[in-house]
Structure formats: structure tokens, C-alpha cells
Write an enzyme that holds these catalytic residues in place. Structure first.
Site, short mmCIF file in Angstrom:
data_model
loop_
_atom_site.label_atom_id
_atom_site.label_comp_id
_atom_site.label_asym_id
_atom_site.label_seq_id
_atom_site.Cartn_x
_atom_site.Cartn_y
_atom_site.Cartn_z
N GLU A 128 -9.78 5.68 3.28
CA GLU A 128 -10.53 4.58 3.89
C GLU A 128 -9.57 3.42 4.10
OE1 GLU A 128 -9.45 2.71 0.47
OE2 GLU A 128 -10.20 4.78 0.56
N SER A 176 1.65 -9.73 -0.59
CA SER A 176 1.34 -8.31 -0.57
C SER A 176 1.48 -7.65 0.80
CB SER A 176 -0.07 -8.08 -1.10
OG SER A 176 -1.01 -8.85 -0.37
N LYS A 180 0.80 -1.22 0.00
CA LYS A 180 0.00 0.00 0.00
C LYS A 180 0.84 1.28 0.00
CE LYS A 180 -4.15 -1.92 0.27
NZ LYS A 180 -5.17 -1.75 -0.80
#
Length: 411
Positions: free
Chosen positions: A124, A391, A102
């Protein structure tokens, strides 16, 4: 079932989206009129930044010095031996600063926000990793930061809530609906409508209104660029298959994009199978979804015949979203990307197995990809190669997993 079938070799990865943000019949811009100007401003700023060598150089600098890129490509020797078939490599996005992929997108959008003169950032988050990444870049660049998170997700990801607040972010719990990611996005969009002039919304996945699906994908392309270089250096050839978990779809599109035109490389996204494929028990959009519009774009959505969004479930807070990114939908239709699902039970078993065999605790999201990768490794001969996008790391999930496993052992 897919609406059309095309050969993977026909894929032109730079042809999508079109100028209106459409990936074939998917994507587009479905937002209140009050956001149209902000989206147009963002699109123009991103187009300029994409073609600006100074911006790109600064982004590469921060990805290297702050995020810790490049992330390694790791040969999972003991998992491979356990499966007895194809080699399994892990693209270690879990080793990046803040613990997941991210940070790539958060850095890119933070630089855009600064370029546009925005002083306040909202976001969010579901599993909390995007929220943590956003809080980190806001601390780094001095932005006011507000993160929206469903109350259920806040409870199961309490560690990440504390991390966000520690870095100065205000975390606002959302009590509406299922109290998870969909509701958090709703509240973030309401905030953006109200404060659009001075606020930038760092959307965390490859979904929503144009230009977000394209922009988020592009900020994560670095994953696939590195993976291609690394596997060629390690094996002297491309992998036979690349596997990634799919919530909204950012980590998957990030690693898939560089391989879309490589017809010999199978691409597989893994959705959340939850407790099973009964309504309300999963978040596998391609197993039970319908075409519709949700939170800015047209795509596959878990909804009933009347268009009401169905309940979703996953052991993973990051994969229980009711819709999938529009770029995934078009490539699924074209037969270029395959999709599978993994159940909660499979994920919990593989979470423990990877931890014990490799000394790597994967995020529950990423473990969905590992479940399918191990199935594929068993089915393929030893001269084949699989790359899994790991991830995120599972530090955030260990308390939740401990509770779940203790509950099962006490039954």
C-alpha cells in the site's frame, strides 16, 4: 492523556514487543484467520533472518550499493542562523535511492520474501514513497508487483504513480471511503487474504499485526545507528533533542530506537495538525484519538464513541492515517517520547523557507518535523543541538504545493 508515566531512564528498548507482539496494552494480532498462518510464517522467517549473518550481510550490501547508505548528517547552517538558537542538523534520508527512508524496509522485506519463496509482492502507499521503494526492489529482484493507492493520493502524487509504473509495478486505484491510505491498506489486506500462499505483503510502516511493527522498526534502525555515530563525530556528544514526523511511525521509530535508553536526549514525534484540531480536520491521533483496533493492531485511533473511523486531513498524503504505530503509543504513555503537531499553514511556510535557505526541498511529511524543530531551536540556547530526521525529499510535492500556493494568492 497518557495512562502511566515512567522515567525515560527506565526504558529497556529490547523488552518490547513481547512474544505475542504486544507493546504493553498495544499491538497484537487482530486479523482474519486466513492470515494467521502467513503471519506465523513471516515471524519465523524474520526471526531466522535476524540471527543469520549471511542475511544481515546481504542486507547491508544492498543498503550500501543500491540504497546509498549511509545517509549524511547535515548541519543546516542558514536555518540555524534564521532561528537564532540551537543548532539544527538534518539526517538526510531524502538522499537515499527512491527519495526517502522507505527503501530500508522495502529492501529488508524483499529479501525476506525471496527467502520464503514468494514470487509476488503487494504493498500500500499514501504519499507514494513506499510504493516507489517497493516497485524498485521488485524490479531489482524480479518480483511481480501490485501497489494499492487511494484515488485522492494518486491525483496529488501523480509523479510517484508514474515512477511506480515505469519500474513495472501495477498501481491499483482505490475508490472507497476517503480514497487515501486507510482504504489502500484495506484493499492490500483483501488481496493478501485471497493470494496468501504465493504473495508477500510489504507493509510500509511500523503498524499492523505482529511481526510488522517490530520488523519495520528493525529495518529502519540503521537511521538511528548512523545518526548516533555521526553526531558524536561532529559534536562530540549526543543531541539534546531528536525530532521526526509521525504517520504510522516508521521513520520516527527508526531514528528514535537507538536513543531510547539515552535519558538526556528528548525524543519528539510530530503529527499532522491539518487545518486545526476539529474533528475531520487533522490526523493528530494523540490529540483526539481513542484506544481501538484498526487493520491488525490495537492502538490510538481517530474514531467516534461508536468506534467508527473519523475522517482525517493533512496537506501531506503520508500523514493522514487514522491510527498510529503501537510502539509510539507505549512510549507516549511512559513519557519517553513527546508528541506535537504542525498545521498545514505552518508546513507550507516552512517548506518554502527550507527550500530558500538551504537549497533542500523537503517532503511535506518531513516538513512537519522541521516546523517543530524550528520552534524548539528558537526556544533553546545556541549550545544545544537538535537532529531532525529529514525522511524524504519534496520533488513529489512541488506540483501540489504550487497549486495550493497559487490558490491562496488568488484569493
Amino acid at each position: 492523556m497518557p495512562a502511566t508515566q515512567e522515567t525515560p531512564a527506565a526504558t529497556d528498548r529490547f523488552a518490547l514487543p513481547d512474544a505475542g507482539g504486544h507493546f504493553g496494552p498495544y499491538g497484537g494480532v487482530f486479523v482474519p484467520e486466513t492470515l494467521m498462518t502467513a503471519l506465523a510464517e513471516l515471524g519465523a522467517a524474520y526471526t531466522a533472518a535476524k540471527n543469520d549473518p549471511v542475511f544481515q550481510s546481504e542486507l547491508r550490501h544492498h543498503l550500501r550499493e543500491f540504497a546509498g547508505r549511509p545517509s549524511p548528517l547535515y548541519f543546516a547552517e542558514r536555518l540555524t542562523a534564521h532561528c537564532g538558537g540551537a543548532k539544527i542538523y538534518l539526517k538526510r534520508e531524502d538522499l537515499l535511492h527512491t527519495g526517502a527512508h522507505k527503501i530500508n524496509n522495502a529492501l529488508g522485506q524483499a529479501l525476506l520474501a525471496r527467502r520464503m519463496g514468494k514470487k509476488r509482492v503487494i504493498a500500500e502507499t499514501g504519499a507514494g514513497q513506499h510504493g516507489v521503494a517497493t516497485a524498485a526492489v521488485c524490479a531489482k529482484f524480479g518480483f511481480e508487483c501490485v501497489i494499492y493507492m487511494g484515488a485522492v493520493d494518486m491525483a496529488r502524487q501523480a509523479l510517484n504513480v508514474f515512477r511506480m509504473r515505469l519500474m513495472g509495478a501495477e498501481v491499483r486505484g482505490v475508490e472507497a471511503g476517503q480514497k487515501t491510505l486507510k482504504e489502500a491498506i484495506n484493499e492490500a489486506m483483501r488481496d493478501w487474504v485471497t493470494n496468501v500462499r504465493g504473495t508477500h505483503y510489504i507493509l510500509g510502516s511500523a503498524l499492523g499485526a505482529h511481526p510488522y511493527p517490530m520488523m519495520v522498526r528493525d529495518f529502519h534502525r540503521v537511521i538511528g545507528v548512523e545518526a548516533k555515530e555521526q553526531i558524536l563525530a561532529r559534536e562530540g556528544r549526543l543531541p539534546d533533542e531528536i525530532i521526526a514526523c509521525v504517520g504510522g511511525g516508521s521513520n520516527a521509530m527508526g531514528i528514535f530506537f537507538e536513543f531510547l535508553e539515552e535519558s538526556g536526549v528528548r525524543l519528539t514525534g510530530v503529527e499532522a495538525g491539518g487545518r486545526g484540531l476539529a474533528r475531520g480536520d487533522h490526523a493528530a491521533r494523540f490529540e483526539g484519538g481513542r484506544l481501538g483496533v484498526l487493520q491488525g493492531c490495537k492502538t490510538y485511533i481517530l474514531q467516534n464513541a461508536e468506534g467508527q473511523i473519523e475522517l482525517t486531513h493533512s496537506v501531506s498524503a503520508g500523514l493522514d492515517y487514522a491510527a498510529i504505530g503501537p510502539e509510539h503509543a507505549i512510549y507516549r504513555d511512559r513519557g519517553r517520547i513527546d508528541y506535537a503537531h504542525a498545521t498545514d499553514d505552518e508546513v507550507l511556510e516552512t517548506f518554502q523557507l527550507c527550500s530558500r535557505l538551504e537549497g533542500i526541498i523537503p517532503a511535506l511529511e518531513s516538513t512537519h518535523a522541521l516546523v517543530h524543530a524550528m520552534k524548539r531551536a528558537r526556544a533553546l540556547p545556541k549550545d544545544k543541538v537538535i537532529v531532525v530526521n529529514l525522511s524524504g525529499r519534496g520533488d513529489k510535492d512541488v506540483n501540489q504545493v504550487q497549486v495550493l500556493l497559487d490558490g491562496r494568492s488568488n484569493k
